[in-house]
Design a protein around this motif. Structure first.
Motif, mmCIF file in Angstrom:
data_model
loop_
_atom_site.group_PDB
_atom_site.id
_atom_site.type_symbol
_atom_site.label_atom_id
_atom_site.label_comp_id
_atom_site.label_asym_id
_atom_site.label_seq_id
_atom_site.Cartn_x
_atom_site.Cartn_y
_atom_site.Cartn_z
ATOM 1 N N VAL A 174 0.838 -1.203 0.000
ATOM 2 C CA VAL A 174 0.000 0.000 0.000
ATOM 3 C C VAL A 174 0.876 1.257 0.000
ATOM 4 O O VAL A 174 0.624 2.203 -0.750
ATOM 5 C CB VAL A 174 -0.978 -0.011 1.198
ATOM 6 N N THR A 175 1.932 1.260 0.801
ATOM 7 C CA THR A 175 2.829 2.417 0.874
ATOM 8 C C THR A 175 3.499 2.675 -0.467
ATOM 9 O O THR A 175 3.575 3.826 -0.926
ATOM 10 C CB THR A 175 3.902 2.195 1.964
ATOM 11 N N GLU A 176 3.972 1.634 -1.121
ATOM 12 C CA GLU A 176 4.647 1.785 -2.416
ATOM 13 C C GLU A 176 3.719 2.410 -3.457
ATOM 14 O O GLU A 176 4.121 3.329 -4.182
ATOM 15 C CB GLU A 176 5.134 0.427 -2.904
ATOM 16 N N GLU A 177 2.504 1.926 -3.538
ATOM 17 C CA GLU A 177 1.565 2.442 -4.532
ATOM 18 C C GLU A 177 1.153 3.883 -4.236
ATOM 19 O O GLU A 177 1.058 4.707 -5.141
ATOM 20 C CB GLU A 177 0.334 1.538 -4.641
ATOM 21 N N LEU A 178 0.902 4.189 -2.964
ATOM 22 C CA LEU A 178 0.502 5.560 -2.617
ATOM 23 C C LEU A 178 1.646 6.553 -2.781
ATOM 24 O O LEU A 178 1.436 7.694 -3.195
ATOM 25 C CB LEU A 178 -0.051 5.605 -1.190
ATOM 26 N N THR A 179 2.861 6.146 -2.483
ATOM 27 C CA THR A 179 4.015 7.027 -2.615
ATOM 28 C C THR A 179 4.258 7.401 -4.075
ATOM 29 O O THR A 179 4.797 8.472 -4.361
ATOM 30 C CB THR A 179 5.272 6.362 -2.010
ATOM 31 N N ALA A 180 3.836 6.565 -5.004
ATOM 32 C CA ALA A 180 4.017 6.824 -6.426
ATOM 33 C C ALA A 180 3.040 7.873 -6.975
ATOM 34 O O ALA A 180 3.220 8.365 -8.081
ATOM 35 C CB ALA A 180 3.889 5.523 -7.213
ATOM 36 N N VAL A 181 2.016 8.239 -6.210
ATOM 37 C CA VAL A 181 1.039 9.240 -6.645
ATOM 38 C C VAL A 181 1.691 10.620 -6.604
ATOM 39 O O VAL A 181 2.337 10.982 -5.615
ATOM 40 C CB VAL A 181 -0.224 9.200 -5.749
ATOM 41 N N ASP A 182 1.533 11.395 -7.691
ATOM 42 C CA ASP A 182 2.104 12.748 -7.754
ATOM 43 C C ASP A 182 1.641 13.591 -6.573
ATOM 44 O O ASP A 182 0.450 13.643 -6.267
ATOM 45 C CB ASP A 182 1.697 13.446 -9.051
ATOM 46 N N GLY A 183 2.592 14.226 -5.910
ATOM 47 C CA GLY A 183 2.300 15.122 -4.802
ATOM 48 C C GLY A 183 2.389 14.478 -3.432
ATOM 49 O O GLY A 183 2.472 15.174 -2.429
ATOM 50 N N VAL A 184 2.372 13.149 -3.387
ATOM 51 C CA VAL A 184 2.457 12.468 -2.090
ATOM 52 C C VAL A 184 3.884 12.580 -1.570
ATOM 53 O O VAL A 184 4.842 12.234 -2.254
ATOM 54 C CB VAL A 184 2.014 10.995 -2.185
ATOM 55 N N GLN A 185 4.005 13.084 -0.353
ATOM 56 C CA GLN A 185 5.303 13.254 0.284
ATOM 57 C C GLN A 185 5.626 12.115 1.235
ATOM 58 O O GLN A 185 6.779 11.738 1.393
ATOM 59 C CB GLN A 185 5.342 14.577 1.066
ATOM 60 N N GLN A 186 4.600 11.605 1.903
ATOM 61 C CA GLN A 186 4.828 10.584 2.924
ATOM 62 C C GLN A 186 3.567 9.756 3.112
ATOM 63 O O GLN A 186 2.450 10.267 2.998
ATOM 64 C CB GLN A 186 5.201 11.249 4.243
ATOM 65 N N VAL A 187 3.760 8.485 3.435
ATOM 66 C CA VAL A 187 2.664 7.587 3.772
ATOM 67 C C VAL A 187 3.033 6.920 5.090
ATOM 68 O O VAL A 187 4.136 6.402 5.234
ATOM 69 C CB VAL A 187 2.434 6.521 2.684
ATOM 70 N N ALA B 60 -9.304 -2.288 11.435
ATOM 71 C CA ALA B 60 -8.962 -1.390 10.334
ATOM 72 C C ALA B 60 -7.647 -0.670 10.635
ATOM 73 O O ALA B 60 -7.478 -0.100 11.704
ATOM 74 C CB ALA B 60 -10.071 -0.370 10.118
ATOM 75 N N SER B 61 -6.715 -0.736 9.688
ATOM 76 C CA SER B 61 -5.452 -0.019 9.813
ATOM 77 C C SER B 61 -5.652 1.406 9.324
ATOM 78 O O SER B 61 -6.414 1.659 8.400
ATOM 79 C CB SER B 61 -4.368 -0.699 8.982
ATOM 80 N N VAL B 62 -4.963 2.353 9.960
ATOM 81 C CA VAL B 62 -5.077 3.754 9.573
ATOM 82 C C VAL B 62 -3.911 4.102 8.660
ATOM 83 O O VAL B 62 -2.749 3.953 9.037
ATOM 84 C CB VAL B 62 -5.080 4.682 10.809
ATOM 85 N N VAL B 63 -4.240 4.564 7.448
ATOM 86 C CA VAL B 63 -3.231 4.969 6.476
ATOM 87 C C VAL B 63 -3.313 6.486 6.352
ATOM 88 O O VAL B 63 -4.348 7.034 5.981
ATOM 89 C CB VAL B 63 -3.476 4.307 5.107
ATOM 90 N N THR B 64 -2.220 7.178 6.696
ATOM 91 C CA THR B 64 -2.161 8.635 6.620
ATOM 92 C C THR B 64 -1.313 9.018 5.423
ATOM 93 O O THR B 64 -0.159 8.620 5.312
ATOM 94 C CB THR B 64 -1.559 9.230 7.903
ATOM 95 N N VAL B 65 -1.910 9.801 4.524
ATOM 96 C CA VAL B 65 -1.229 10.259 3.319
ATOM 97 C C VAL B 65 -0.950 11.743 3.478
ATOM 98 O O VAL B 65 -1.875 12.540 3.648
ATOM 99 C CB VAL B 65 -2.089 10.007 2.061
ATOM 100 N N THR B 66 0.325 12.136 3.433
ATOM 101 C CA THR B 66 0.726 13.540 3.526
ATOM 102 C C THR B 66 1.182 13.976 2.144
ATOM 103 O O THR B 66 1.989 13.297 1.505
ATOM 104 C CB THR B 66 1.863 13.727 4.548
ATOM 105 N N SER B 67 0.655 15.110 1.694
ATOM 106 C CA SER B 67 0.946 15.578 0.344
ATOM 107 C C SER B 67 1.197 17.076 0.316
ATOM 108 O O SER B 67 0.834 17.797 1.238
ATOM 109 C CB SER B 67 -0.215 15.238 -0.591
ATOM 110 N N SER B 68 1.806 17.523 -0.783
ATOM 111 C CA SER B 68 2.101 18.945 -0.959
ATOM 112 C C SER B 68 0.870 19.726 -1.378
ATOM 113 O O SER B 68 0.846 20.949 -1.282
ATOM 114 C CB SER B 68 3.215 19.121 -1.990
ATOM 115 N N GLY B 69 -0.146 19.055 -1.840
ATOM 116 C CA GLY B 69 -1.400 19.683 -2.259
ATOM 117 C C GLY B 69 -2.502 18.645 -2.228
ATOM 118 O O GLY B 69 -2.266 17.491 -1.850
#
Length: 113
Positions: A59-72, A81-90
């Motif tokens: 999940v981390t690998e795929e989300l990190t590949a999204v444009d603008g994603v800085q951290q997962v 349920a696991s909590v996935v936090t996506v930090t992005s520049s926009g």
């Protein structure tokens, strides 16, 4: 080896199968809420069925590949349920997050589903 004894630490259900290896991955839902911190946006999603480091890595690998994603960041909660936090520049579209999670083999549901 002689004298080897397995000690169950009670950290996981020994009878549960790892979800990343199972065939049914229709088990994720989005959690509402976007946080703005120091010029970055963070959004949390709930993903059900992640049980191991392989699940987290996929999940981390795929989300990190999204444009603008800085951290997962993933708070792995086997059996819940696991909590996935996506930090992005926009702003990152829900469709982009959904596509990335689906590419990892999971399904992201609409909020409140």
């Amino acid at each position: 080896m002689t004298g080897f004894q397995r000690i169950d630490l009670g950290l996981t259900d020994a009878n549960a199968a790892c979800s990343c290896c199972a065939t049914d991955h229709s088990h994720a839902s989005a959690a509402p809420g976007v946080t703005v911190t120091e010029g970055a946006l963070s959004a949390e999603y709930l993903v059900d069925g992640m049980t191991c480091s392989h699940c987290v890595s996929s999940v981390t690998e795929e989300l990190t590949a999204v444009d603008g994603v800085q951290q997962v960041a993933v708070d792995l909660r086997p059996g819940a349920a696991s909590v996935v936090t996506v930090t992005s520049s926009g702003p990152i579209s829900d469709d982009a997050v959904r596509a990335a999670v689906e590419e990892a083999g999971y399904t992201l549901a609409a909020p409140g589903a």
